[in-house]
Design a protein around this motif. Structure first.
Motif, short mmCIF file in Angstrom:
data_model
loop_
_atom_site.label_atom_id
_atom_site.label_comp_id
_atom_site.label_asym_id
_atom_site.label_seq_id
_atom_site.Cartn_x
_atom_site.Cartn_y
_atom_site.Cartn_z
N THR A 258 34.65 93.61 62.38
CA THR A 258 33.32 94.05 61.94
C THR A 258 32.95 93.45 60.59
O THR A 258 31.77 93.45 60.22
N GLY A 261 29.96 91.06 60.03
CA GLY A 261 28.65 91.49 59.54
C GLY A 261 28.50 91.18 58.07
O GLY A 261 27.44 90.78 57.59
N GLY A 292 24.37 102.40 58.14
CA GLY A 292 25.57 102.12 58.93
C GLY A 292 26.54 103.28 58.94
O GLY A 292 27.16 103.58 59.97
N THR A 293 26.66 103.98 57.81
CA THR A 293 27.56 105.13 57.74
C THR A 293 27.10 106.25 58.68
O THR A 293 27.93 106.96 59.25
N LEU A 295 25.76 105.78 61.59
CA LEU A 295 26.18 105.38 62.93
C LEU A 295 27.65 105.67 63.18
O LEU A 295 28.05 105.95 64.32
N THR A 296 28.48 105.62 62.14
CA THR A 296 29.92 105.84 62.34
C THR A 296 30.24 107.29 62.67
O THR A 296 31.37 107.60 63.06
N GLY A 307 28.39 100.66 63.60
CA GLY A 307 28.17 101.22 62.27
C GLY A 307 28.97 100.51 61.20
O GLY A 307 28.47 100.21 60.11
N THR A 309 29.99 97.43 61.32
CA THR A 309 29.41 96.10 61.17
C THR A 309 28.18 96.14 60.26
O THR A 309 27.99 95.28 59.40
N VAL A 310 27.35 97.15 60.47
CA VAL A 310 26.16 97.33 59.63
C VAL A 310 26.59 97.60 58.19
O VAL A 310 26.01 97.07 57.22
N ASN A 311 27.60 98.45 58.01
CA ASN A 311 28.13 98.72 56.67
C ASN A 311 28.55 97.44 55.97
O ASN A 311 28.25 97.23 54.79
#
Length: 396
Positions: A258, A261, A292-293, A295-296, A307, A309-311
């Protein structure tokens, strides 16, 4: 000065990226091993995390030493010698007979790992023109993320095949190749102007950097964001190694893919900073990190991976921008200015486990998420404050 996209620029940038990759495969290889180390040595969650915390702490302490020293004796030699010592430490870790020895060797390795990060951006500031610096920093930070991915993936798969010792052996062999290429590719410094080392002057430079609000704000953003980011990954390995996920070490290592990202975020940061102000870019990255957090928190493994990956995108977008900001705002003693940023950065990483552990014990991953948002709210405000200070400085 070396211009962006010239042959010399690509050669130097590739060398520094390889050096960065070497540093971070060595620093982060043990992270997917934490559940295994906890079981093998019969230690607690917090004690297992020390294998990461102790190296980031000594790395932070080393940064001021190497950064300040580089202003006096040059930067290329420091980077090369410390990379060689880093490689020797990884090979030595294979022979560690117990956890105490393992921690001691990791502390030594953390110190020598500080050599390249302390001076790499300062080297760029000396040798590259402004555009070349901004673009190179993005690529250099991207190599940080690739090193983070590579070390954890290699570490996870090697440990699954041959135990935790195989993880360090694999990373050590890869490091030998990377260091040889670094030595071959990095050109000699042409624009570096040495300054005699004087302790009083060095301490004066550090004090001046800390009194500069445009630098101090970036230091706090880097340190507090990394406090959250890197330790989220440590606690996610504990979460995913237990029911209902039950992931083995090799798959815990794959979680760190991840970081790609972050590779994308860092590489885009230089271009974004040419369109938006750097403080606004930092605010954007922090906001993405916060989303992102969220989503986790899902139970789905796919959502957790998305999530993370977004983070990574948001964190490295901000980190790359803040690093470049320091390089631009420091008018003198760039080596110590860049090193001081990384001191905050890695001290944050080393303290994150102590900050997050009570939240983890209280509410597991939901507690980690809450602790993360509290810190991200602070860094978002700091980035906005930097924007105000920058506009005020340009108002006349």
């Amino acid at each position: 000065m070396i211009e962006a996209h010239s042959r010399a620029w690509w050669r130097a940038t590739l060398a520094l990226c390889l050096g960065s990759f070497t540093v971070f495969i060595n620093l982060y290889a043990p992270q997917p091993l934490l559940p295994e180390l906890r079981q093998v040595f019969g230690i607690s969650t917090l004690a297992a995390g020390l294998v990461m915390s102790v190296s980031t702490l000594t790395l932070a302490l080393a940064l001021l030493v190497f950064g300040t020293l580089s202003d006096a004796i040059g930067r290329r030699g420091i980077m090369l010698v410390t990379l060689v010592l880093t490689t020797l430490c990884s090979l030595g870790l294979v022979l560690a007979p117990n956890y105490h020895t393992l921690l001691l060797l990791r502390a030594v390795q953390g110190f020598v790992l500080g050599g390249l990060p302390a001076v790499a951006i300062a080297w760029m500031g000396d040798e590259f023109d402004r555009r070349g610096l901004m673009l190179a920093v993005g690529l250099y930070i991207s190599a940080n993320t690739l090193g983070g991915i590579g070390g954890r993936v290699m570490g996870g798969f090697a440990a699954d095949l041959g135990g935790w010792q195989a993880s360090f052996a694999t990373v050590g062999v890869v490091s030998v190749v990377c260091v040889a290429l670094f030595w071959k590719l990095l050109p000699a410094s042409r624009h570096f102007e040495p300054k005699p080392f004087r302790l009083a002057a060095a301490l004066g430079s550090i004090t001046a950097h800390l009194r500069n609000p445009l630098l101090l704000g970036a230091y706090l953003i880097g340190g507090l964001n990394f406090l959250i980011f890197i330790n989220q990954y440590s606690y996610i390995t504990f979460r995913l190694s237990e029911a209902p996920y039950g992931l083995a070490t090799q798959w815990l290592g794959m979680i760190f893919v991840t970081y790609l990202g972050g590779t994308l975020g860092a590489s885009l940061s230089g271009r974004a900073a040419q369109q938006l102000s750097q403080p606004r870019c930092m605010m954007l990255g922090i906001a993405i990190f916060a989303v992102g957090t969220v989503l986790t928190l899902a139970d789905s493994l796919v959502a957790i991976i998305v999530g993370l990956t977004v983070n990574a995108f948001g964190f490295f977008f901000t980190h790359s921008t803040a690093s470049s900001w320091v390089g631009r705002q420091a008018k003198a003693a760039r080596g110590s200015a860049s090193a001081l940023y990384l001191v905050f950065y890695y001290v944050g990483a080393s303290l994150g486990g102590f900050y997050l552990e009570p939240f983890w014990q209280l509410a597991q991953w939901w507690g980690v998420a809450l602790a993360s948002w509290l810190v991200l709210a602070i860094t978002l405000g700091l980035a906005g404050w930097l924007g105000i200070k920058e506009r005020a400085a340009h108002a006349p």
